[in-house]
Design a protein around this motif. Structure first.
Motif, PDB file in Angstrom:
ATOM      1  N   ILE A  86       0.843  -1.196   0.000  1.00 21.90           N
ATOM      2  CA  ILE A  86       0.000   0.000   0.000  1.00 21.90           C
ATOM      3  C   ILE A  86       0.877   1.245   0.000  1.00 21.90           C
ATOM      4  N   ARG A  87       1.931   1.215   0.805  1.00 20.74           N
ATOM      5  CA  ARG A  87       2.839   2.356   0.894  1.00 20.74           C
ATOM      6  C   ARG A  87       3.488   2.648  -0.468  1.00 20.74           C
ATOM      7  N   MET A  88       3.924   1.599  -1.155  1.00 18.40           N
ATOM      8  CA  MET A  88       4.561   1.779  -2.464  1.00 18.40           C
ATOM      9  C   MET A  88       3.572   2.295  -3.499  1.00 18.40           C
ATOM     10  N   THR A  89       2.322   1.858  -3.401  1.00 21.29           N
ATOM     11  CA  THR A  89       1.297   2.342  -4.323  1.00 21.29           C
ATOM     12  C   THR A  89       1.064   3.841  -4.128  1.00 21.29           C
ATOM     13  N   LEU A  90       0.960   4.256  -2.878  1.00 21.59           N
ATOM     14  CA  LEU A  90       0.737   5.671  -2.585  1.00 21.59           C
ATOM     15  C   LEU A  90       1.918   6.530  -3.027  1.00 21.59           C
ATOM     16  N   GLU A  92       3.481   6.404  -5.631  1.00 21.49           N
ATOM     17  CA  GLU A  92       3.453   6.641  -7.075  1.00 21.49           C
ATOM     18  C   GLU A  92       2.642   7.875  -7.459  1.00 21.49           C
ATOM     19  N   CYS A  93       1.960   8.480  -6.509  1.00 17.36           N
ATOM     20  CA  CYS A  93       1.100   9.609  -6.855  1.00 17.36           C
ATOM     21  C   CYS A  93       1.929  10.833  -7.238  1.00 17.36           C
ATOM     22  N   ARG A  94       1.300  11.710  -8.005  1.00 17.41           N
ATOM     23  CA  ARG A  94       1.966  12.928  -8.477  1.00 17.41           C
ATOM     24  C   ARG A  94       1.912  13.989  -7.380  1.00 17.41           C
ATOM     25  N   ALA A  95       2.710  13.767  -6.346  1.00 20.44           N
ATOM     26  CA  ALA A  95       2.708  14.656  -5.188  1.00 20.44           C
ATOM     27  C   ALA A  95       4.055  14.559  -4.483  1.00 20.44           C
ATOM     28  N   THR A  96       4.303  15.497  -3.595  1.00 18.18           N
ATOM     29  CA  THR A  96       5.447  15.395  -2.697  1.00 18.18           C
ATOM     30  C   THR A  96       5.013  14.515  -1.531  1.00 18.18           C
ATOM     31  N   VAL A  97       5.546  13.305  -1.458  1.00 15.64           N
ATOM     32  CA  VAL A  97       5.113  12.336  -0.458  1.00 15.64           C
ATOM     33  C   VAL A  97       6.107  12.313   0.701  1.00 15.64           C
ATOM     34  N   VAL A  98       5.609  12.624   1.885  1.00 13.12           N
ATOM     35  CA  VAL A  98       6.417  12.559   3.102  1.00 13.12           C
ATOM     36  C   VAL A  98       5.990  11.301   3.855  1.00 13.12           C
ATOM     37  N   ASP A  99       6.798  10.264   3.753  1.00 13.11           N
ATOM     38  CA  ASP A  99       6.494   8.979   4.395  1.00 13.11           C
ATOM     39  C   ASP A  99       6.947   9.042   5.847  1.00 13.11           C
TER      40      ASP A  99
END
Length: 280
Positions: A86-90, A92-99
């Motif tokens: 799920i984390r890897m799928t998220l 992929e979004c066109r955004a700045t992702v702060v995990d």
């Protein structure tokens, strides 16, 4: 980072922000918003998406974020999702992702020499059943002892908040109970208390557990006016008198106190925990 201006006008554009979680979203909101406070000149349009527990749900969220990105500024995403797929799928979004979880999980796996469980929801209260139950018990205690409603088992209180009406006693005791499992009671100071010598009688055996709250006359009058407009209870003169009297009472009995006028509940709770040396 300043405000992002709208090319078609003078109004600032709000940057889309998403808080994504496989549980309630509270942790993502708390940590994400803490980071965003460092950019006070920016505007944000916040959306929380909790309970993302399947890859299919994650893809749906990614599609929604990508659609927003296609119309303007790329969103900022704060994620506390634990599950790897799920984390890897998220990601992929066109955004700045702060995990907020993944990076630290990898660090801990290296330090501990073992793999993380990957199970969602462990950070949201139920992972430690004993601690969760302790918090619920503390909440029940705070509710029973709100605003001096009950004096039963007052000796069990770890802290007793005292203050004139509407200085923030109830939200602070509830926060201490829910977030920290602290047995917190609160007791109102009324005008008759200031005319007597000493603390209200029920509090005298527990003076060392007392912590006072105060405010500014202007702020207290504003809050009271919302409740009783035009009353002497809400007048600036009455508010000033009660606050001055309360502070004199605190000083006379060595009770630490805090001005709640411009302080958040979280900050008040942290100060109380520190000054009263409460373990939680």
């Amino acid at each position: 980072m300043g405000k992002t201006e709208n090319p078609g006008g003078d109004e600032p554009v709000s940057r889309p922000v998403y808080f994504l979680s496989d549980s309630t979203g509270i942790t993502a909101e708390t940590l994400g918003n803490t980071l965003l406070t460092q950019f006070p000149e920016s505007n944000f349009n916040r959306t929380t998406v909790p309970f993302i527990t399947t890859v299919e749900q994650a893809r749906s969220v990614v599609d929604a974020i990508d659609a927003i990105a296609a119309r303007g500024l790329p969103p900022i995403v704060f994620s506390t999702v634990v599950g790897g797929d799920i984390r890897m799928t998220l990601a992929e979004c066109r955004a700045t992702v702060v995990d907020l979880i993944g990076t630290h999980i990898r660090q801990l796996e290296g330090a501990l020499g073992t793999a993380a469980s990957g199970k969602p929801g462990q950070a949201h209260g139920l992972g430690n059943a004993v601690r969760y139950q302790a918090r619920m018990t503390a909440v029940e205690y705070a509710m029973e002892h709100d605003d001096g409603q009950s004096l039963r088992a007052l000796e069990k209180a770890q802290v007793i908040l005292v203050a004139p009406s509407r200085c923030g006693k109830t939200p602070t005791t509830m926060y201490l109970a829910l977030q920290h499992g602290i047995f917190a009671a609160n007791f109102p100071l009324i005008e008759e208390d200031f005319e007597r010598d000493g603390l209200p009688v029920p509090l005298r055996p527990f003076a060392q557990k007392c912590f006072g709250l105060t405010s500014t006359p202007q702020r207290l009058s504003q809050i009271r006016t919302e409740r009783r407009r035009g009353s002497s209870y809400a007048s600036l003169q009455q508010c000033g008198y009660e606050l001055r009297s309360a502070e004199l009472l605190y000083l006379a009995h060595g009770i630490p106190y805090l001005n709640s006028a411009s302080v958040s509940v979280e900050e008040m709770a942290a100060t109380i925990l520190q000054k009263m040396r409460l373990k939680h």
